[in-house]
Design an enzyme around this catalytic site. Sequence first.
Site, short mmCIF file in Angstrom:
data_model
loop_
_atom_site.label_atom_id
_atom_site.label_comp_id
_atom_site.label_asym_id
_atom_site.label_seq_id
_atom_site.Cartn_x
_atom_site.Cartn_y
_atom_site.Cartn_z
N ASP A 40 8.70 1.30 3.02
CA ASP A 40 8.28 1.60 1.65
C ASP A 40 9.45 2.12 0.84
O ASP A 40 9.62 1.80 -0.34
CB ASP A 40 7.17 2.65 1.65
CG ASP A 40 5.80 2.01 1.87
OD1 ASP A 40 4.82 2.75 1.97
OD2 ASP A 40 5.72 0.77 1.94
N LYS A 121 -3.59 9.14 -2.22
CA LYS A 121 -3.25 7.71 -2.18
C LYS A 121 -3.34 7.24 -0.74
O LYS A 121 -2.47 7.52 0.08
CB LYS A 121 -1.84 7.48 -2.75
CG LYS A 121 -1.48 6.01 -2.87
CD LYS A 121 -0.13 5.83 -3.54
CE LYS A 121 0.19 4.35 -3.74
NZ LYS A 121 0.29 3.61 -2.47
N LYS A 329 -4.59 10.41 -12.55
CA LYS A 329 -5.19 9.57 -13.58
C LYS A 329 -5.66 10.42 -14.76
O LYS A 329 -6.10 11.56 -14.56
CB LYS A 329 -6.42 8.81 -13.02
CG LYS A 329 -6.14 7.93 -11.82
CD LYS A 329 -7.44 7.35 -11.28
CE LYS A 329 -7.19 6.43 -10.08
NZ LYS A 329 -8.46 5.94 -9.49
N CYS A 447 28.77 -16.95 16.54
CA CYS A 447 27.31 -16.89 16.57
C CYS A 447 26.84 -16.66 18.01
O CYS A 447 27.25 -17.40 18.92
CB CYS A 447 26.72 -18.19 16.04
SG CYS A 447 24.91 -18.27 16.14
#
Length: 737
Positions: A40, A121, A329, A447
């Site tokens: 996050d 939340k 809110k 690689c």
Amino acid sequence: MADDTVIGREGARVRWAELVDAINAARSEYYQADAPRLSDAEYDALFAELVALEQVHPELVSGESPTQTVGGQRSEMFEPVEHLQRMYSLDNAFSEAELQAWLDRVESGLGEVPQLLCELKIDGLAVDAVYVDGRLRTLATRGDGRVGEDVTFNARYIPAVPQRLASAAGRPIPPLLEVRGEIFFAVADFERINAEQQDLGLPAFANPRNTAAGSLRQRVDRREAELSAARASSSGDRGVAKIARMEAELARARVRLDGLRLTVHGIGAVDGLEITRQSQGYEVLADLGLPVSERARVHESADGVRDFVAYYGEHRHDVEHEIDGVVVKVDEIALQRRLGETSRAPRWAIAYKYPPDVVRTRLLDIPVNVGRTGRVTPYAVMEPVRVAGSTVAMATLHNAYEVERKGVLIGDMVFLRKAGDVIPEVLGPVVEERTGQERPFVMPTRCPECGTALRPEKEGDKDIRCPNTRSCPAQLRERLFHVASRQALDIEGLGYKAAIALLESGLVADEGDLFVLRPDDLLRSPFFTRDPGKGESGPQLSENAKVMLASIDAARDRPLWRVLVALSIRHVGAPTATDLARAFGSLDAIAGASVEDLAAVDGVGPVVAHAVHEWFAEDWHREVVEKWRSGGVRLADEPMDVGPQPLSGITVVITGSLPGFTREGAAEAAVALGAKVAGSVSKTTQVLVQGDDGGRTSSKRAKAEKLGVPVVGPDGFAALLDAGLEAALEHRLEENA
């Protein structure tokens, strides 16, 4: 000085394209695959950088920018459900200063200090439930905010989702009620599920959020149908064992659905219910039998909000479910309407995000991974550690420069942070724990999969790549797996192990061969077969192989934008692919387009245009396309009956809000009549539509006046839709209005 400005702008465009691709890829992994790779914190940092970049360079903003869209997209495994009212994302605050800035904007916009509702939340999956005459009609995921996935069938197994509303206080049941909420697992239930997984010898789930999302999006109806078919057709000991296994899997699926919880936190469309405050709405919803949070509180001042945020910052792990912040809110509905929404988020709400947890663990090794476009990425392998609700053991380190910047050595004790995500972030070493036995990471020069010399794509790049794009086993594996992903062709049964089996058994040389596979081909690989049953001779296709073949057949008819995503063209995610498909209509038209034509498409630009053009210039890429063509893949979208196009050839820019329209709705109305809706004003713009909050001092208005582009208001937009451009210009706004 002028040259520096030009270089700066071009650099900004390049970085903007990189950020948009990274954010859209992260959204797809999070919302569609339920398997995010970014934490996050990493996602939020990318998003914040994009917001800041667009503030400095507003000409970069387009309707497809992640700052203008809700993050999500429905899978085609489910039927679509159009929400009655749009579902929005939330803007974020990461510090007290950012929270205070939002509070100041709210007070300034309203001219008063409103009452503020604070609630936790929940880190879960957003859903939308519609009740008609008190009965559940649909349960859907958020999807892209307008259209979600229909998971109503599963709702009957989720006790937390009422099938019928009933008022304890005797109030009338609303004829129509649309509510929004969060589906989640309590931490204790999640740990119980993982314990059962381990007892059965199955892999543990990553975290509560992804487990909840995956559980809700199970196709229980498909499992039930398969079980019924097996009961009708199976016989013998093998048949009995197969049915027993299927019954056990179905039972586990139902148990996980039974354990899901719901908290309702919003109201959409409603009829027959008058609510003046959000907090009052929660009381009504609770009376009707809908689960709401008992922790929501209304505060009269910013001090109360800060106290609420601080309290749960200290007690976040005392809550029965995962939380990653607090939502604030404006409580009064009328004031919410006055503040309105942007294209992606309400102005009357904000999410205060808590900083990630930090733990310590041992860094055991730093291997490298080769991705589908050849990028070589080092990643940390650590002693497994529990952090923010799940056990993790790996984290990306991005590139060799990032390893050096963090200063970590193999063998170090390291700081690790994670905010309820799958993959954590290594912050740096615990230097005082060093013993002298640690060793530095050395980036390979060849690689690890194919031995090709690694190199940066261009001078100065921090990322290095394997240039053996055609035959590097790692890139082949990743590309084939990507073709089947939900954001590409959504092929069920073609997972990572199946992709490896197809390549190692020689059944496919590359992704181009996928659509010429036949059942007899798969019988050559033990991975796709089972032992013969009674009355059968020789190996038989496994159930997974049959599912995969059926899904491959269905994938032949996917829309063009999905085909574009599946081709693994750099910088082309779902939004860009959608823009290209809409503009050109067929893969052949895209392949034959010039860089200039590609770059002229809204949402594309020069960086993506060059990547697309270079991809089609490769002979073997065109061979893949031809193989898909011969395999029956549809490479063009069906022409649409678009109706009259009176605004064809007219370029419109829209700023601000228009009565009766969302920002996207206004654009769609103009596009439906043939107009091209651009994100920024240019010499080719015929008219700028300025909404009620577009502002005389906005950069778009100023640029329009500088270029002599006419500006109209809401009345002009209505006239544009009704009677065309000339009628709209009769409502032209004065420059100094």
